[in-house]
Scaffold this active site. Structure first.
Site, PDB file in Angstrom:
ATOM      1  N   LYS A 173      48.742  35.172  47.505  1.00 43.27           N
ATOM      2  CA  LYS A 173      48.816  36.627  47.329  1.00 43.27           C
ATOM      3  C   LYS A 173      47.421  37.220  47.558  1.00 43.27           C
ATOM      4  O   LYS A 173      46.545  37.135  46.708  1.00 43.27           O
ATOM      5  CB  LYS A 173      49.286  37.016  45.919  1.00 43.27           C
ATOM      6  N   GLU A 248      37.227  31.955  39.936  1.00 44.24           N
ATOM      7  CA  GLU A 248      35.897  32.330  40.449  1.00 44.24           C
ATOM      8  C   GLU A 248      35.771  33.834  40.272  1.00 44.24           C
ATOM      9  O   GLU A 248      36.594  34.598  40.789  1.00 44.24           O
ATOM     10  CB  GLU A 248      35.751  31.964  41.927  1.00 44.24           C
ATOM     11  N   CYS A 282      30.105  38.516  45.501  1.00 43.23           N
ATOM     12  CA  CYS A 282      29.921  37.997  44.137  1.00 43.23           C
ATOM     13  C   CYS A 282      28.539  37.378  43.979  1.00 43.23           C
ATOM     14  O   CYS A 282      28.013  37.291  42.885  1.00 43.23           O
ATOM     15  CB  CYS A 282      30.999  36.968  43.820  1.00 43.23           C
ATOM     16  N   GLU A 381      28.309  44.137  36.577  1.00 41.96           N
ATOM     17  CA  GLU A 381      28.468  43.948  38.024  1.00 41.96           C
ATOM     18  C   GLU A 381      28.863  45.286  38.660  1.00 41.96           C
ATOM     19  O   GLU A 381      29.861  45.881  38.274  1.00 41.96           O
ATOM     20  CB  GLU A 381      29.549  42.902  38.308  1.00 41.96           C
TER      21      GLU A 381
HETATM   22  P1  NAP Z   1      40.421  41.972  41.164  1.00 38.57           P
HETATM   23  O1  NAP Z   1      40.687  43.411  40.979  1.00 38.57           O
HETATM   24  O2  NAP Z   1      40.267  41.130  39.967  1.00 38.57           O
HETATM   25  O3  NAP Z   1      41.613  41.443  42.090  1.00 38.57           O
HETATM   26  C1  NAP Z   1      41.630  40.110  42.570  1.00 38.57           C
HETATM   27  C2  NAP Z   1      43.060  39.729  42.872  1.00 38.57           C
HETATM   28  O4  NAP Z   1      43.794  39.677  41.633  1.00 38.57           O
HETATM   29  C3  NAP Z   1      43.796  40.730  43.765  1.00 38.57           C
HETATM   30  O5  NAP Z   1      44.662  40.042  44.626  1.00 38.57           O
HETATM   31  C4  NAP Z   1      44.572  41.549  42.745  1.00 38.57           C
HETATM   32  O6  NAP Z   1      45.704  42.212  43.280  1.00 38.57           O
HETATM   33  C5  NAP Z   1      44.972  40.457  41.769  1.00 38.57           C
HETATM   34  N1  NAP Z   1      45.372  40.943  40.450  1.00 38.57           N
HETATM   35  C6  NAP Z   1      44.971  42.069  39.814  1.00 38.57           C
HETATM   36  N2  NAP Z   1      45.586  42.184  38.617  1.00 38.57           N
HETATM   37  C7  NAP Z   1      46.393  41.099  38.484  1.00 38.57           C
HETATM   38  C8  NAP Z   1      47.295  40.650  37.488  1.00 38.57           C
HETATM   39  N3  NAP Z   1      47.488  41.339  36.352  1.00 38.57           N
HETATM   40  N4  NAP Z   1      47.973  39.515  37.676  1.00 38.57           N
HETATM   41  C9  NAP Z   1      47.790  38.800  38.817  1.00 38.57           C
HETATM   42  N5  NAP Z   1      46.952  39.175  39.821  1.00 38.57           N
HETATM   43  C10 NAP Z   1      46.249  40.311  39.653  1.00 38.57           C
HETATM   44  O7  NAP Z   1      39.116  41.739  42.048  1.00 38.57           O
HETATM   45  P2  NAP Z   1      38.713  42.451  43.410  1.00 38.57           P
HETATM   46  O8  NAP Z   1      38.295  43.849  43.106  1.00 38.57           O
HETATM   47  O9  NAP Z   1      39.787  42.222  44.427  1.00 38.57           O
HETATM   48  O10 NAP Z   1      37.453  41.588  43.873  1.00 38.57           O
HETATM   49  C11 NAP Z   1      36.152  41.847  43.442  1.00 38.57           C
HETATM   50  C12 NAP Z   1      35.749  40.847  42.378  1.00 38.57           C
HETATM   51  O11 NAP Z   1      35.887  39.530  42.905  1.00 38.57           O
HETATM   52  C13 NAP Z   1      34.287  40.981  41.988  1.00 38.57           C
HETATM   53  O12 NAP Z   1      34.177  40.879  40.590  1.00 38.57           O
HETATM   54  C14 NAP Z   1      33.634  39.779  42.660  1.00 38.57           C
HETATM   55  O13 NAP Z   1      32.459  39.333  42.035  1.00 38.57           O
HETATM   56  C15 NAP Z   1      34.729  38.777  42.599  1.00 38.57           C
HETATM   57  N6  NAP Z   1      34.531  37.720  43.583  1.00 38.57           N
HETATM   58  C16 NAP Z   1      34.152  36.487  43.138  1.00 38.57           C
HETATM   59  C17 NAP Z   1      33.921  35.459  44.043  1.00 38.57           C
HETATM   60  C18 NAP Z   1      33.527  34.099  43.563  1.00 38.57           C
HETATM   61  O14 NAP Z   1      33.748  33.136  44.300  1.00 38.57           O
HETATM   62  N7  NAP Z   1      32.958  33.952  42.371  1.00 38.57           N
HETATM   63  C19 NAP Z   1      34.077  35.690  45.417  1.00 38.57           C
HETATM   64  C20 NAP Z   1      34.461  36.969  45.826  1.00 38.57           C
HETATM   65  C21 NAP Z   1      34.695  37.972  44.905  1.00 38.57           C
HETATM   66  P3  NAP Z   1      45.618  43.695  43.915  1.00 38.57           P
HETATM   67  O15 NAP Z   1      44.197  44.108  43.941  1.00 38.57           O
HETATM   68  O16 NAP Z   1      46.204  43.534  45.250  1.00 38.57           O
HETATM   69  O17 NAP Z   1      46.454  44.565  43.026  1.00 38.57           O
END
Ligand code: NAP
Length: 479
Positions: A173, A248, A282, A381
């Site tokens: 997903k 992650e 990240c 962040e």
């Molecule tokens: P996010 O809002 O947490 O979303 C990540 C994924 O989780 C999306 O596919 C999102 O779906 C899904 N999601 C959201 N709520 C959920 C729930 N209740 N149940 C299941 N899935 C759910 O993060 P983002 O804004 O996409 O990405 C930015 C974050 O990713 C930053 O904090 C960044 O640091 C982190 N990141 C970390 C790494 C690493 O390797 N450490 C690498 C890249 C990014 P939808 O958004 O489609 O609704």
């Protein structure tokens, strides 16, 4: 009329009554396509198909898996330019960054094609007579992969490739903001000869498709990359439903610049680490910790360099910094600039929303100086082109500031002292340490991940990925 993009379930493309527009953040009038939104029934169908396929894929030989993964790698490479353009168009990275990320996805599949041939076990003597012991690795089963928008092909690749290599089936997903690259990856995997059900794509929101994946009893493990808040929620859901989990999450990565650093190199590390990919990484160096002797010179040189960066349409040549990924990302970064000013940090440059040729989410790279560890701009962040400089009185103070965070993904230092670089490598509370390099930018064949609030569970990438994507079996053989 926009093109329609469907989910991939049980070897078939399936549409949906509900779709969302995938918009170009460089020009919000440009609709890339309308992407299907998976329902809980779609999730059920995909997980069931994966579970069925698992019966044969889990015992398929390394040769079959090697062939599929190699074909995926070649399929990605064959579309490198086109997909790099799509990535820049849907996410806002510049085109060279987009093409680089696509190439990285191909390398990841190529690496894990090789890993199919190297999955070793162990043979140990028993403590009892006439018994031999074998320890082997087996697939976990059906893996649910939930990915963020900021690496829309690399992260789906670095979860899907090891999962398939070690005999698991996958339900992916991707994030709803940028589903196009994951859709292209599904096309490539389908064309590469993966049996039906081995890989499934479910586009849709976290609240519906993501939730249904977490709830489904047929999912054995969840690999997640995204924000800390979502990660925490996923961890507790996986505990409730007894799923193996790997998270992650975010970062607030320090780049330490010591008095003895090569100034030009340090400035390049900061520009690359903090601002490239619009700071939406990240591993971004959002905390710059600078020793007092070089402090003013570093800030002047960095501000000068930032002034020369071109902010604009990610698809145009010569642009260094593309737009933020969507309106909420732009608002969040701009709000943090206001927070920083109110907290008393000195805004050296940037932080303004700018108009492009077309409506998009543009902002100039913001640099704060004289920040302190208590400020929200230093603790939280931001995930945008905003970095804060703190002054360190000496090396030990710099290390203390670097470690004063709830995150622990990547930590960097710029110094010409081998002794200080080595001491920093030991002292940094982070999963990855960079010496005279930006905190962002990693290889694909070695572990990736952090400590503290940044990561949970086994590392991703490299041969250590087997820790998450396999489970151990210990067999006792009496002779
Ligand atoms: P996010 O809002 O947490 O979303 C990540 C994924 O989780 C999306 O596919 C999102 O779906 C899904 N999601 C959201 N709520 C959920 C729930 N209740 N149940 C299941 N899935 C759910 O993060 P983002 O804004 O996409 O990405 C930015 C974050 O990713 C930053 O904090 C960044 O640091 C982190 N990141 C970390 C790494 C690493 O390797 N450490 C690498 C890249 C990014 P939808 O958004 O489609 O609704």
């Amino acid at each position: 009329m926009s093109q329609l993009f469907d989910n991939y379930i049980a070897g078939e493309w399936r549409g949906s009554d509900h779709r969302i527009d995938n918009l170009n953040p460089s020009n919000t009038e440009d609709v890339i396509g309308r992407y299907a939104q998976a329902t809980p029934d779609d999730v059920d169908a995909a997980v069931n198909a994966a579970a069925e396929a698992s019966a044969t894929w889990s015992v398929s030989g390394p040769l079959q898996r090697h062939a599929v993964l190699s074909a995926v790698s070649q399929g990605i490479l064959a579309r490198k330019e086109e997909l790099g353009y799509l990535l820049a168009r849907e996410e806002g990275k510049t085109k060279p960054e987009g093409i680089g990320e696509v190439a990285r996805a191909a390398q990841v599949f190529d690496f894990f094609a090789g890993e199919t041939l190297r999955l070793a076990g162990e043979k140990l003597p028993s403590v009892r007579p006439d018994i031999e012991i074998d320890i082997t690795r087996e697939p976990v089963g059906v893996v649910g992969a939930i990915t963020p928008w900021n690496f829309p092909i690399a992260i789906p690749a670095w979860k899907t490739a090891p999962a398939l290599a070690f005999g698991n089936c996958v339900v992916l997903k991707p994030a709803n903001i940028a589903p196009g690259c994951a859709h292209a990856l599904a096309e490539i995997i389908a064309a590469a000869g993966a049996p039906k059900g081995v890989f499934n794509l479910l586009m849709g929101s976290g609240g519906v498709a993501g939730k249904a994946l977490l709830d489904h009893k047929g999912i054995n493990a969840i690999t997640f990359t995204g924000s800390v808040d979502t990660g925490r929620h996923i961890a507790s859901e996986c505990a409730r439903t007894m799923k193996k989990v790997q998270l992650e999450m975010g970062g607030k990565n320090p780049l330490v610049v010591l008095d003895d650093a090569d100034l030009d190199k340090a400035v390049e590390c900061a520009v690359n680490g903090a601002y490239f990919s619009t700071g939406q990484r990240c591993t971004a160096s959002s905390r710059l910790i600078v020793e007092q002797g070089i402090y003013d010179r570093f800030i002047d040189a960095l501000a000068m360099r930032l002034g020369g960066l071109v902010v604009g349409d990610a698809l145009k040549d010569g642009v260094h910094i593309g737009p933020l990924a969507d309106e909420s990302q732009l608002k969040k970064s701009r709000d943090y600039v206001e927070v920083g000013v109110k907290e008393g940090a000195r805004l050296v440059c940037g932080g303004e929303a700018v108009e492009g040729d077309a409506p998009g989410y543009y902002m100039t790279p913001a640099l704060f100086a004289d920040a302190t560890s208590e400020m929200r701009i230093v603790r939280e962040e931001i995930f945008g082109p905003v970095a804060s400089v703190m002054k360190a009185s000496d090396f030990n103070h710099a290390v203390a500031l670097a470690n004063d965070t709830e995150f622990g993904l990547s930590a960097g230092i710029c110094t010409t002292s081998l002794e200080k670089a080595t001491r920093f490598k030991r002292a940094a509370k982070a999963g990855m340490v960079m010496v005279n390099l930006p905190t962002a930018g990693v290889d694909f064949h070695v572990p990736f991940g952090g400590t503290k609030g940044s990561s949970y569970g086994p590392r991703e990438q490299g041969r250590y990925a087997a820790e998450f994507y396999t489970t151990m079996k210990t067999a006792y053989i009496g002779i």
